[in-house]
Design an enzyme around this catalytic site. Sequence first.
Site, short mmCIF file in Angstrom:
data_model
loop_
_atom_site.label_atom_id
_atom_site.label_comp_id
_atom_site.label_asym_id
_atom_site.label_seq_id
_atom_site.Cartn_x
_atom_site.Cartn_y
_atom_site.Cartn_z
N SER A 211 -78.26 -9.73 -42.76
CA SER A 211 -79.55 -9.55 -43.37
C SER A 211 -80.19 -8.28 -42.72
O SER A 211 -79.56 -7.21 -42.24
CB SER A 211 -80.51 -10.59 -43.58
OG SER A 211 -81.65 -10.29 -44.28
N THR A 212 -81.51 -8.69 -42.21
CA THR A 212 -82.10 -7.44 -41.41
C THR A 212 -81.23 -7.04 -40.10
O THR A 212 -81.04 -7.82 -39.25
CB THR A 212 -83.52 -7.86 -40.85
OG1 THR A 212 -84.02 -8.72 -41.85
CG2 THR A 212 -84.35 -6.89 -40.51
N HIS B 268 -77.87 -8.67 -47.53
CA HIS B 268 -79.08 -8.75 -48.11
C HIS B 268 -79.46 -7.14 -48.25
O HIS B 268 -80.05 -6.59 -47.39
CB HIS B 268 -80.09 -9.43 -47.58
CG HIS B 268 -79.90 -10.87 -47.46
ND1 HIS B 268 -80.36 -11.83 -46.34
CD2 HIS B 268 -79.14 -11.72 -48.23
CE1 HIS B 268 -80.07 -12.97 -46.64
NE2 HIS B 268 -79.24 -12.97 -47.50
N MET C 201 -83.38 -12.36 -40.91
CA MET C 201 -84.47 -13.32 -40.76
C MET C 201 -84.12 -14.30 -41.73
O MET C 201 -83.63 -14.14 -42.88
CB MET C 201 -85.77 -12.54 -41.02
CG MET C 201 -86.96 -13.36 -40.95
SD MET C 201 -88.50 -12.14 -40.85
CE MET C 201 -89.82 -13.52 -40.38
N ASP D 168 -80.92 -18.24 -44.77
CA ASP D 168 -79.68 -18.11 -45.53
C ASP D 168 -78.35 -18.15 -44.85
O ASP D 168 -78.08 -17.07 -43.95
CB ASP D 168 -79.76 -16.67 -46.38
CG ASP D 168 -78.94 -16.74 -47.43
OD1 ASP D 168 -78.35 -17.71 -48.02
OD2 ASP D 168 -78.54 -15.66 -48.12
#
Length: 350
Positions: free
Chosen positions: A174-175, A200, A293, A296
């Site tokens: 993700s991030t 993401h 973050m 998930d």
Amino acid sequence: MISGTVSVLIVDDSAVVRQVLSARLRSKPGIEVIGAVPDPIFAMEHMNRAWPDVIVLDIEMPRMDGLTFLRKIMETRPTPVVICSTLTRRGAETTMEALAAGAVTAIAKPATGLKKFMEDDAGDIVAAVRAAAASRVSRLRQTERVPVPVPAQGGAAPIMPVADVGRIVAVGVSTGGTQALATVLPALSRACPGVVVVQHMPEKFTSAFAERLDGMCQVRVKEAEHGDPVLTGQVLIAPGGQHMEVNRTGEQYRVRVFGGPPVNRHCPSVDVLFRSVAKTAGRNATGVIMTGMGDDGARGLLEMRRAGAYTVAQDEATCVVHGMPREAVLLGAVDREAPLGSLAEVIHRG
């Protein structure tokens, strides 16, 4: 990484965006909007007086575009930046440039219906700001030189169904993931097992992201389409706004791409991918959870480990945000923690 109240500067030429976003962010505890200005020239004047913890930045603006401004920030005083870009092909391509230049994450806004979008999707925007505040921007500026693995027989391996070699690698990120994947994937040779990735990212952005990576890599990188086979020497990236699963048809793995509600606030969701790989591939799989973050992927990775898969988490020292890997470690879902520079080898070995 920022603790305490997060100060935010909004830079967007839309008065509607500035007004609605300011109101939404101010209504959340721990966030202080210290300014909302129409372009980077005004932003620089404001930042001479008070430097923000996080900048929410539009791309297309008068007098100076957001990408030029972003590069100036990263050269002078690296600061967490959330890109607020239009949901168009051009916007997606420019956003990829911004992420490569050091932006932490991006949110997509429609060309019309801005006020309704900002009101309906306030939770996603707030989450993006919090993720940026939790990030280590210095990690985005580091480029690790990772040696490219060489196939045992020498030369490039042909693309073939992964079932023939019995391995599949599932990656969730993700991030900070766009920069992390841009370090790891170019270090893979075409002999690596088939790789499936959930990053993401907003709808329409993943196509531009996959194309950008494809131009950097020996392996083929593409946005996944429903029914695509999982092949050695190929990376499939789940399309934004759709979940992706892996199923087995005869002696071949194929992906199922489908719409559905968010899982753990995300669509695509890492958990959805990991759970399907646990069920379909079991001990023939490797699971890798990287910077991001939230949580998930943590439970899905645990299911993979219980099914016999080898599971790896990116270590804290090299993560932009250690949230997802940390949650997986705390759940007991991880066989090994490894730095970013070792993940290409993990993936290559399957």
